[in-house]
Scaffold this active site. Structure first.
Site, mmCIF file in Angstrom:
data_model
loop_
_atom_site.group_PDB
_atom_site.id
_atom_site.type_symbol
_atom_site.label_atom_id
_atom_site.label_comp_id
_atom_site.label_asym_id
_atom_site.label_seq_id
_atom_site.Cartn_x
_atom_site.Cartn_y
_atom_site.Cartn_z
ATOM 1 N N CYS A 1 -2.884 -3.675 14.351
ATOM 2 C CA CYS A 1 -2.482 -3.183 13.021
ATOM 3 C C CYS A 1 -2.821 -4.212 11.944
ATOM 4 O O CYS A 1 -2.490 -5.392 12.077
ATOM 5 C CB CYS A 1 -0.986 -2.899 13.041
ATOM 6 S SG CYS A 1 -0.248 -2.664 11.423
ATOM 7 N N CYS B 1 2.883 8.329 1.936
ATOM 8 C CA CYS B 1 3.197 7.360 2.989
ATOM 9 C C CYS B 1 3.589 6.055 2.298
ATOM 10 O O CYS B 1 2.799 5.503 1.524
ATOM 11 C CB CYS B 1 1.967 7.174 3.875
ATOM 12 S SG CYS B 1 2.195 5.904 5.129
ATOM 13 N N GLU C 1 0.826 -1.206 0.000
ATOM 14 C CA GLU C 1 0.000 0.000 0.000
ATOM 15 C C GLU C 1 0.862 1.258 0.000
ATOM 16 O O GLU C 1 1.877 1.321 0.697
ATOM 17 C CB GLU C 1 -0.871 0.034 1.260
ATOM 18 C CG GLU C 1 -1.937 -1.023 1.257
ATOM 19 C CD GLU C 1 -2.839 -0.918 2.480
ATOM 20 O OE1 GLU C 1 -3.701 -1.775 2.618
ATOM 21 O OE2 GLU C 1 -2.673 0.013 3.280
ATOM 22 N N CYS D 1 4.364 -7.543 7.866
ATOM 23 C CA CYS D 1 5.291 -7.074 8.903
ATOM 24 C C CYS D 1 5.449 -8.162 9.960
ATOM 25 O O CYS D 1 4.459 -8.726 10.432
ATOM 26 C CB CYS D 1 4.758 -5.795 9.540
ATOM 27 S SG CYS D 1 5.833 -5.174 10.850
ATOM 28 N N CYS E 1 1.938 -6.322 15.589
ATOM 29 C CA CYS E 1 1.156 -5.559 16.568
ATOM 30 C C CYS E 1 -0.317 -5.932 16.371
ATOM 31 O O CYS E 1 -0.819 -5.891 15.230
ATOM 32 C CB CYS E 1 1.348 -4.067 16.356
ATOM 33 S SG CYS E 1 3.085 -3.585 16.406
ATOM 34 N N CYS F 1 -2.681 1.407 8.155
ATOM 35 C CA CYS F 1 -1.798 0.662 7.263
ATOM 36 C C CYS F 1 -2.237 -0.790 7.129
ATOM 37 O O CYS F 1 -2.620 -1.427 8.089
ATOM 38 C CB CYS F 1 -0.351 0.794 7.709
ATOM 39 S SG CYS F 1 0.128 -0.144 9.156
HETATM 40 N N1 SAH Z 1 6.085 -0.305 11.443
HETATM 41 C C1 SAH Z 1 6.419 1.013 11.730
HETATM 42 C C2 SAH Z 1 5.920 1.999 10.696
HETATM 43 C C3 SAH Z 1 4.594 1.731 10.070
HETATM 44 S S1 SAH Z 1 3.169 1.840 11.085
HETATM 45 C C4 SAH Z 1 5.906 1.401 13.085
HETATM 46 O O1 SAH Z 1 5.138 0.657 13.669
HETATM 47 O O2 SAH Z 1 6.300 2.447 13.582
HETATM 48 C C5 SAH Z 1 2.922 3.598 11.234
HETATM 49 C C6 SAH Z 1 2.166 4.011 12.469
HETATM 50 O O3 SAH Z 1 0.767 3.681 12.373
HETATM 51 C C7 SAH Z 1 2.664 3.323 13.724
HETATM 52 O O4 SAH Z 1 2.780 4.234 14.785
HETATM 53 C C8 SAH Z 1 1.600 2.316 13.971
HETATM 54 O O5 SAH Z 1 1.615 1.873 15.287
HETATM 55 C C9 SAH Z 1 0.361 3.064 13.560
HETATM 56 N N2 SAH Z 1 -0.803 2.214 13.315
HETATM 57 C C10 SAH Z 1 -0.855 0.983 12.775
HETATM 58 N N3 SAH Z 1 -2.121 0.525 12.714
HETATM 59 C C11 SAH Z 1 -2.899 1.507 13.230
HETATM 60 C C12 SAH Z 1 -4.296 1.645 13.441
HETATM 61 N N4 SAH Z 1 -5.138 0.665 13.111
HETATM 62 N N5 SAH Z 1 -4.751 2.785 13.993
HETATM 63 C C13 SAH Z 1 -3.883 3.783 14.332
HETATM 64 N N6 SAH Z 1 -2.560 3.719 14.151
HETATM 65 C C14 SAH Z 1 -2.065 2.585 13.606
HETATM 66 FE FE1 SF4 Z 2 4.461 -3.668 11.870
HETATM 67 FE FE2 SF4 Z 2 2.032 -2.587 11.984
HETATM 68 FE FE3 SF4 Z 2 3.458 -2.958 14.219
HETATM 69 FE FE4 SF4 Z 2 4.211 -1.076 12.453
HETATM 70 S S1 SF4 Z 2 2.338 -1.099 13.630
HETATM 71 S S2 SF4 Z 2 5.515 -2.582 13.503
HETATM 72 S S3 SF4 Z 2 3.613 -2.080 10.520
HETATM 73 S S4 SF4 Z 2 2.693 -4.573 12.846
#
Ligand code: SAH
Ligand code: SF4
Length: 374
Positions: free
Chosen positions: A149, A135, A109, A142, A146, A362
């Site tokens: 996410c 972005c 994406e 990944c 998390c 994301c």
């Molecule tokens: N993996 C890296 C960068 C990509 S995620 C990281 O985690 O920092 C970019 C940001 O979006 C991160 O702070 C992540 O925690 C946040 N993010 C991911 N999924 C999300 C969601 N469903 N709602 C809000 N923030 C989210």
């Molecule tokens: Fe990976 Fe999503 Fe966690 Fe960022 S927020 S480290 S993209 S799993």
């Protein structure tokens, strides 16, 4: 991370797979590639100009190269431009997200966000926007996983190549130039393969290539300490964002599982050293999840933890995913959380939510397309 990822071109079924993607080559490699044919170094500069300034995807456009050289390039090289498999555009047309297809049929994406923060709302919608941010993703899926996410929920496939990272920026630059900012906040953990991400950043900031100011690039990490340490020693003044999301290890171990490897104390130690070395302000991202990490006591713990640091906290009301076990904190409690931080002297911003209706979190577009597949 110990996981081995592909930094070479992926094995591909795509018809162009045998061609060298010039986006993967740094300047030295591009010169070497052309030297095979006896071309002088300045030829590389001409080609770089076509690719990164004129945004060409086709060697035939390179009119200052001889017809023979163009034919040779066509036979041996290509300029990566992943096709769009799907694109969604928000109702206000300020956010658009593309699902791009890579050579091995994997998808990533890339999002374009226009911030029209000029005061005059009567202006034509076609006026120039003040900020045009892309972005970009660094991995297919990944490995950090998390649970809130969509990318993490979908699992991990592979790292992107430098060319695949840069191609995402070029994609939206072709559609809506000039871009003003790049955030490395799409799918994937950008510091897992630091050298790959950094090569892409160098191409984006190189004055003879994409020429974006380093200060307009932000990289977000879930807390990969070796990457933070390496970034501290880099000359380029890229912005650093850390996905914190919790004020204690017990909760962060769950929300950002990389915390089990790099707990908060070690992470903050690395960030303090980074700030000492670079004198640059760090951003902490904190996605507020209903009754999980949004209580006033947690705000106080967070404030205590960050006290005196050159930093600011970016509060993001969670964008709940289809499979998410967590909900979004209601706005009133978001404000309450913010007030606690502000009163403790911590600078905060509330992220302007872009494109919620197009599932801007994301990994969500990729997730929805995968679900629709039989
Ligand atoms: N993996 C890296 C960068 C990509 S995620 C990281 O985690 O920092 C970019 C940001 O979006 C991160 O702070 C992540 O925690 C946040 N993010 C991911 N999924 C999300 C969601 N469903 N709602 C809000 N923030 C989210
Ligand atoms: Fe990976 Fe999503 Fe966690 Fe960022 S927020 S480290 S993209 S799993």
């Amino acid at each position: 991370m110990s996981e081995e990822c592909a930094t070479h071109l992926p094995s591909a079924s795509h018809i162009n797979a045998h061609l060298i993607d010039l986006l993967n080559l740094d300047r030295t490699q591009l010169r070497e590639f052309l030297a095979q044919r006896g071309e002088p170094a300045y030829r590389a500069a001409q080609i770089e100009r076509w690719i990164y300034r004129e945004l060409a995807t086709d060697f035939d456009a390179m009119t200052n190269l001889s017809a023979e050289l163009r034919a040779w390039l066509r036979e041996n090289a290509r300029i990566g431009a992943p096709p769009v498999l799907n694109e969604i555009i928000s109702a206000d047309a300020l956010t658009r997200k593309a699902l791009l297809q890579l050579d091995d049929a994997q998808t990533i994406e890339t999002v374009l966000m226009l911030y029209n923060d000029a005061p005059n709302r009567d202006e034509s919608p076609t006026r120039l926007y003040r900020r045009k941010t892309v972005c970009i993703s660094t991995q297919v899926g990944c490995p950090i996983k998390c649970p809130f996410c969509a990318t993490g929920q979908a699992g991990y496939i592979r790292n992107l190549t430098p060319g695949e990272i840069v191609a995402q920026v070029l994609h939206y630059a072709r559609i809506d130039a000039p871009l003003t900012n790049v955030v490395i906040m799409g799918m994937g953990e950008p510091f897992m393969k630091f050298d790959v991400t950094w090569q892409a950043i160098e191409t984006l900031t190189d004055p003879k290539r994409f020429a974006l100011s380093a200060r307009r690039i932000t990289v977000s990490t879930s807390g990969e300490i070796p990457g933070i340490e390496r970034m501290a020693h880099k000359r380029l003044q890229i912005n650093l964002a850390i996905s914190l999301h919790a004020p204690d290890d017990a909760l962060r171990d769950v929300l950002v599982p990389l915390n089990r490897k790099y707990p908060i104390k070690d992470l903050l130690g690395a960030i303090r050293k980074y700030i000492e070395k670079t004198r640059r302000r760090v951003t902490f991202e904190y996605a507020l999840m209903d009754n999980v990490n949004d209580k006033p006591a947690q705000a106080r713990a967070l404030a205590q933890m960050l006290k005196g640091m050159l930093c600011h906290v970016n509060l993001i009301p969670l964008n709940p995913t289809a499979q998410s076990p967590y909900g979004r904190t209601p706005y009133a409690r978001v404000k309450e959380f913010q007030t606690v931080l502000q009163k403790a002297g911590i600078a905060t911003t509330l992220r302007v939510e872009k494109g919620i209706e197009i599932a801007a979190g994301c990994g969500q577009l990729r997730q929805s397309v995968r679900r629709e597949k039989p």
